[in-house]
Write an enzyme that holds these catalytic residues in place. Structure first.
Site, PDB file in Angstrom:
ATOM      1  CE  LYS A  56      -1.439   1.666   4.296  1.00  0.00           C
ATOM      2  NZ  LYS A  56      -1.145   2.775   4.498  1.00  0.00           N
ATOM      3  CG  ASN A  57       2.388   2.686   3.406  1.00  0.00           C
ATOM      4  OD1 ASN A  57       1.410   2.971   3.270  1.00  0.00           O
ATOM      5  ND2 ASN A  57       2.941   2.335   4.674  1.00  0.00           N
ATOM      6  CB  CYS A 108      -2.872  10.552  12.780  1.00  0.00           C
ATOM      7  SG  CYS A 108      -2.722   8.967  12.852  1.00  0.00           S
ATOM      8  NE  ARG A 152       1.483   9.690  10.767  1.00  0.00           N
ATOM      9  CZ  ARG A 152       1.100   8.852  10.061  1.00  0.00           C
ATOM     10  NH1 ARG A 152      -0.172   8.239  10.369  1.00  0.00           N
ATOM     11  NH2 ARG A 152       1.566   8.447   9.012  1.00  0.00           N
ATOM     12  CG  ASP A 161       4.003   1.031   9.663  1.00  0.00           C
ATOM     13  OD1 ASP A 161       4.200   1.300   8.440  1.00  0.00           O
ATOM     14  OD2 ASP A 161       3.745   1.961  10.458  1.00  0.00           O
ATOM     15  NE  ARG A 216      -6.426   4.346   6.384  1.00  0.00           N
ATOM     16  CZ  ARG A 216      -5.846   5.204   6.865  1.00  0.00           C
ATOM     17  NH1 ARG A 216      -6.148   5.802   8.153  1.00  0.00           N
ATOM     18  NH2 ARG A 216      -4.945   5.868   6.241  1.00  0.00           N
TER      19      ARG A 216
HETATM   20  C1  EPZ Z   1       4.874   6.457   6.457  1.00  0.00           C
HETATM   21  O1  EPZ Z   1       4.212   7.641   7.035  1.00  0.00           O
HETATM   22  C2  EPZ Z   1       3.956   5.582   6.348  1.00  0.00           C
HETATM   23  N1  EPZ Z   1       2.726   5.800   5.622  1.00  0.00           N
HETATM   24  C3  EPZ Z   1       3.494   4.936   7.615  1.00  0.00           C
HETATM   25  O2  EPZ Z   1       2.693   3.962   7.607  1.00  0.00           O
HETATM   26  C4  EPZ Z   1       4.754   4.735   8.544  1.00  0.00           C
HETATM   27  O3  EPZ Z   1       4.117   4.373   9.904  1.00  0.00           O
HETATM   28  C5  EPZ Z   1       5.746   5.910   8.510  1.00  0.00           C
HETATM   29  O4  EPZ Z   1       6.037   6.115   7.102  1.00  0.00           O
HETATM   30  C6  EPZ Z   1       6.953   5.501   9.285  1.00  0.00           C
HETATM   31  O5  EPZ Z   1       7.594   4.456   8.931  1.00  0.00           O
HETATM   32  C7  EPZ Z   1       3.033   6.115   4.195  1.00  0.00           C
HETATM   33  O6  EPZ Z   1       3.846   5.880   3.839  1.00  0.00           O
HETATM   34  C8  EPZ Z   1       1.813   6.337   3.241  1.00  0.00           C
HETATM   35  P1  EPZ Z   1       7.041   9.836   8.433  1.00  0.00           P
HETATM   36  P2  EPZ Z   1       4.674   9.245   7.054  1.00  0.00           P
HETATM   37  O7  EPZ Z   1       6.773  11.278   7.771  1.00  0.00           O
HETATM   38  O8  EPZ Z   1       5.482   9.562   5.889  1.00  0.00           O
HETATM   39  C9  EPZ Z   1       7.836  13.083  11.591  1.00  0.00           C
HETATM   40  C10 EPZ Z   1       0.810   2.658   7.669  1.00  0.00           C
HETATM   41  O9  EPZ Z   1       0.596   1.922   8.789  1.00  0.00           O
HETATM   42  N2  EPZ Z   1       7.589  14.397  10.838  1.00  0.00           N
HETATM   43  O10 EPZ Z   1       8.059   9.064   8.001  1.00  0.00           O
HETATM   44  O11 EPZ Z   1       3.389   9.909   7.518  1.00  0.00           O
HETATM   45  C11 EPZ Z   1       6.590  12.406  12.297  1.00  0.00           C
HETATM   46  O12 EPZ Z   1       5.769  13.042  13.117  1.00  0.00           O
HETATM   47  C12 EPZ Z   1       1.225   4.037   7.980  1.00  0.00           C
HETATM   48  O13 EPZ Z   1       0.841   2.105   6.603  1.00  0.00           O
HETATM   49  C13 EPZ Z   1       7.752  15.521  11.039  1.00  0.00           C
HETATM   50  O14 EPZ Z   1       8.140  16.141  12.081  1.00  0.00           O
HETATM   51  O15 EPZ Z   1       5.621   9.133   8.330  1.00  0.00           O
HETATM   52  C14 EPZ Z   1       7.056  11.175  12.575  1.00  0.00           C
HETATM   53  O16 EPZ Z   1       7.287  11.094  13.998  1.00  0.00           O
HETATM   54  C15 EPZ Z   1       0.964   4.438   9.279  1.00  0.00           C
HETATM   55  N3  EPZ Z   1       7.505  16.486   9.938  1.00  0.00           N
HETATM   56  C16 EPZ Z   1       8.128  10.898  11.907  1.00  0.00           C
HETATM   57  O17 EPZ Z   1       8.844  12.196  11.593  1.00  0.00           O
HETATM   58  C17 EPZ Z   1       7.471  16.017   8.791  1.00  0.00           C
HETATM   59  O18 EPZ Z   1       7.148  16.991   7.695  1.00  0.00           O
HETATM   60  C18 EPZ Z   1       8.146   9.929  10.975  1.00  0.00           C
HETATM   61  O19 EPZ Z   1       7.062  10.262  10.036  1.00  0.00           O
HETATM   62  C19 EPZ Z   1       7.041  14.806   8.514  1.00  0.00           C
HETATM   63  C20 EPZ Z   1       7.321  13.802   9.622  1.00  0.00           C
END
Ligand code: EPZ
Length: 429
Positions: A22-23, A120, A125, A315, A407
Site C-alpha cells: 500500500k505504501n 491522527c 504527524r 508498523d 485501509r
Molecule cells: C509513512 O508515514 C507510512 N505511511 C506510515 O505507515 C509509517 O508508519 C511511517 O511512514 C513511518 O515508517 C505511508 O507511507 C503512506 P513519517 P509518514 O513522515 O511518511 C515526523 C501505515 O501503517 N515528521 O516518516 O507520514 C512524524 O511526526 C502508516 O501504513 C515531522 O516531524 O511518516 C513522525 O514522528 C502509518 N515532520 C516521523 O517524522 C514532517 O514534515 C516519521 O514520520 C514529516 C514527518
C-alpha cells in the site's frame, strides 16, 4: 461499521498470497500527476487507502481504470489535465497520504491546494518538512483556512536536508524535484524500499534519480515526464503480520509473492523470539519468492526498538506486542517514531495481556492466557494486533471498527479463513 467475530485457538496452516505494498502504491499513484501520459501500475492492493487515493485523483480530473486479480490488479491512471489541483479536507482527513499529491501538483501545474491532514490517533504527524522542502525548491507556501496553498512558476533544484527522516516527505520532494529546473540533493532522506520503488517508477517515466535507498538522493530535473508501466513491490508489513499470525497461533504458514530482503529486521527479531522462518519454494517456479514460518520453540521474550528502515519498522510494533504476550519472560518495546502508538495495549490488556506502558516504552510480561473479548480498533496496525491476539485467545472476540484494518489489508478475513481461522465479518448498516 463492520466488525470481525473471531473464535480463537486454532493453529493457522497453509499458504497465503501477499499483496502489493500500500505504501508503495500510494506515492506511485500520486506520481501519475507528473505526466499527461498513461501510467500503469500492477500488483495494486485492493485496500481502502487505494480507493481513497483513486477517488482523489478522479475528483481532480484524472482518468483511471482498475482491473481485477486476473489482470494483475492493474491500475491505469492518466492525468491529461487537472482543472482543479485541490485535495479536499473530506478526502485528506480519511487518509493523510493524500498529501503526496502536493509535490507533483506544484511541480507540473505550478499550484496545489491541499488540506492539512490534521492529527491522527498515533501522533501529531506534522508535514512541516514537506512544506519547508518545497519552499527550498522555490515554492511560495501559505496556510489558508486549513489548506496548504503552494505556488511556483517553476521549481528550482537545490540542496535540502531533512531535520527528521520522513518517508512521505522524501517521496513528496523527490517527485517535486523530478520536474524542477536543475539538480536537487535530498540529505537525510528515508531509506524505505517504497522510496526505491518510487524512484524506479519515476526513472521509467524519464526522471533522472540516483541514490534512492541511501541517505542522499540526487535528482536532476527534466522538463517533462512520460508514461510508464510498473509492478508495485510486495507489502513487507502484510508479510510481517502473517509471519506473526503463524507464530502466535503455533501454526505453519507459507507466504507467496514476498520480498524477504525488505524485512530482514523483522525476521531477525522473530527468530530471537523463537519463530523459525526460511525461504520456501515459490508456488510457480521462477515466480516471486516465498517465505515460511512456524514456532520452533516456546515463544521467547525479546526486546525491540522501532527505527527507520532498515531497523525494526514501527508498523510492525503493534503486531509484535501481541506476539510478545505469549513469550516466556518480559519484552521491552520502545517506540521511537510516533508519540502515541500504544492504543492497542489497552485493548490487549482487556483480553488478559500484562502490559505496562510508560511514555515511549511498553513492558510485556508473558506468557499470559488471552481470553476472547469485545475490543475496539483504533488505527490500522493496532487492529492487526487485535486480530492476532483474538486468533490466539480462548473463546470468541468481537473487534469493532474494522474499517481501520481494511485501509491496509485486503479482505484479511478471507486470507485467514483459507488457512483455518474461524473469522467472519459482521456488516452493520
Ligand atoms: C509513512 O508515514 C507510512 N505511511 C506510515 O505507515 C509509517 O508508519 C511511517 O511512514 C513511518 O515508517 C505511508 O507511507 C503512506 P513519517 P509518514 O513522515 O511518511 C515526523 C501505515 O501503517 N515528521 O516518516 O507520514 C512524524 O511526526 C502508516 O501504513 C515531522 O516531524 O511518516 C513522525 O514522528 C502509518 N515532520 C516521523 O517524522 C514532517 O514534515 C516519521 O514520520 C514529516 C514527518
Amino acid at each position: 461499521m463492520d466488525k470481525f467475530r473471531i473464535e480463537g485457538g486454532r493453529p493457522l496452516e497453509g499458504r497465503v498470497t501477499i499483496g502489493g505494498a500500500k505504501n508503495a502504491a500510494l506515492p506511485a499513484m500520486a506520481a501519475a500527476l507528473l505526466t499527461a501520459k498513461r501510467v500503469v501500475l500492477r500488483n495494486i492492493p485492493r485496500v481502502r487507502d487505494i480507493i481513497t487515493m483513486r477517488s482523489l485523483l478522479d475528483e481532480m480530473g484524472a482518468d483511471s481504470s482498475l482491473k481485477g486479480e486476473k489482470q494483475g490488479n492493474r491500475l491505469a491512471l492518466q492525468a491529461r489535465k487537472i482543472p482543479d489541483p485541490t485535495a479536499p479536507y473530506e478526502l485528506v482527513k480519511q487518509m493523510r497520504a493524500s498529501v503526496l499529491v502536493l509535490g507533483p501538483l506544484v511541480a507540473r501545474f505550478g499550484h496545489a491546494r491541499v488540506s492539512l491532514p490534521g492529527g491522527c490517533a498515533i501522533g501529531a504527524r506534522p508535514i512541516n518538512l514537506h512544506l519547508k522542502g518545497l519552499e527550498r525548491l522555490g515554492a511560495k507556501v501559505s496556510i489558508e483556512h486549513g489548506y496548504v496553498e503552494a505556488r511556483a512558476d517553476r521549481l528550482k533544484g537545490d540542496v535540502f536536508h531533512f531535520d527528521t527522516i520522513t518517508v512521505t516527505g522524501t517521496e513528496n520532494l523527490m517527485m517535486a524535484a523530478a520536474l524542477a529546473d536543475g539538480v536537487t540533493v535530498l540529505e537525510n532522506a528515508a531509506l524505505e524500499p517504497e522510496i526505491e520503488d518510487l524512484a524506479a517508477l519515476l526513472n521509467k517515466m524519464g526522471a533522472d534519480i540516483t541514490g534512492a535507498g541511501t541517505p542522499t538522493i540526487r535528482i536532476r530535473g527534466v522538463s517533462r515526464l512520460e508514461g510508464a508501466e510498473h509492478n508495485i513491490i510486495p507489502d513487507r508489513i502484510e508479510t510481517g503480520t502473517f509471519l506473526a499470525a503463524a507464530a502466535i497461533t503455533g501454526g505453519h504458514l507459507i507466504l507467496d509473492c514476498v520480498e524477504p530482503r525488505h524485512l530482514t529486521a523483522v525476521v531477525a527479531k522473530l527468530a530471537e523470539a523463537g519463530v523459525e522462518t526460511r525461504a520456501a519454494a515459490a508456488r510457480n517456479t521462477g515466480g516471486p519468492e516465498a517465505l515460511e514460518a512456524k514456532m520452533s520453540s516456546p515463544g521467547r521474550a525479546a526486546d525491540v526498538t522501532t527505527q527507520e528502515y532498515p531497523g525494526f519498522p514501527t508498523d510492525m510494533q503493534a503486531q509484535y506486542m501481541a506476539l510478545a504476550t505469549q513469550a516466556h519472560g518480559s519484552s521491552v518495546i520502545t517506540e521511537t517514531i510516533f508519540e502515541n502508538r500504544y492504543l492497542h495495549a489497552l485493548e490487549l490488556a482487556r483480553m488478559g495481556a500484562d502490559i505496562t506502558v510508560d511514555g515511549r516504552r511498553a513492558v510485556v510480561r508473558g506468557p499470559t492466557r488471552l481470553s476472547g473479548a469485545n475490543v475496539q480498533a483504533s488505527d490500522l496496525r493496532a487492529s492487526a494486533s487485535l486480530v492476532l491476539a483474538a486468533l490466539a485467545a480462548d473463546g470468541e472476540s468481537v473487534i469493532d471498527r474494522v474499517y481501520h484494518i481494511d485501509r491496509g489489508y485486503e479482505r484479511i478475513e478471507d486470507k485467514l479463513k483459507r488457512v483455518g481461522a474461524r473469522i467472519e465479518r459482521i456488516s452493520e448498516v
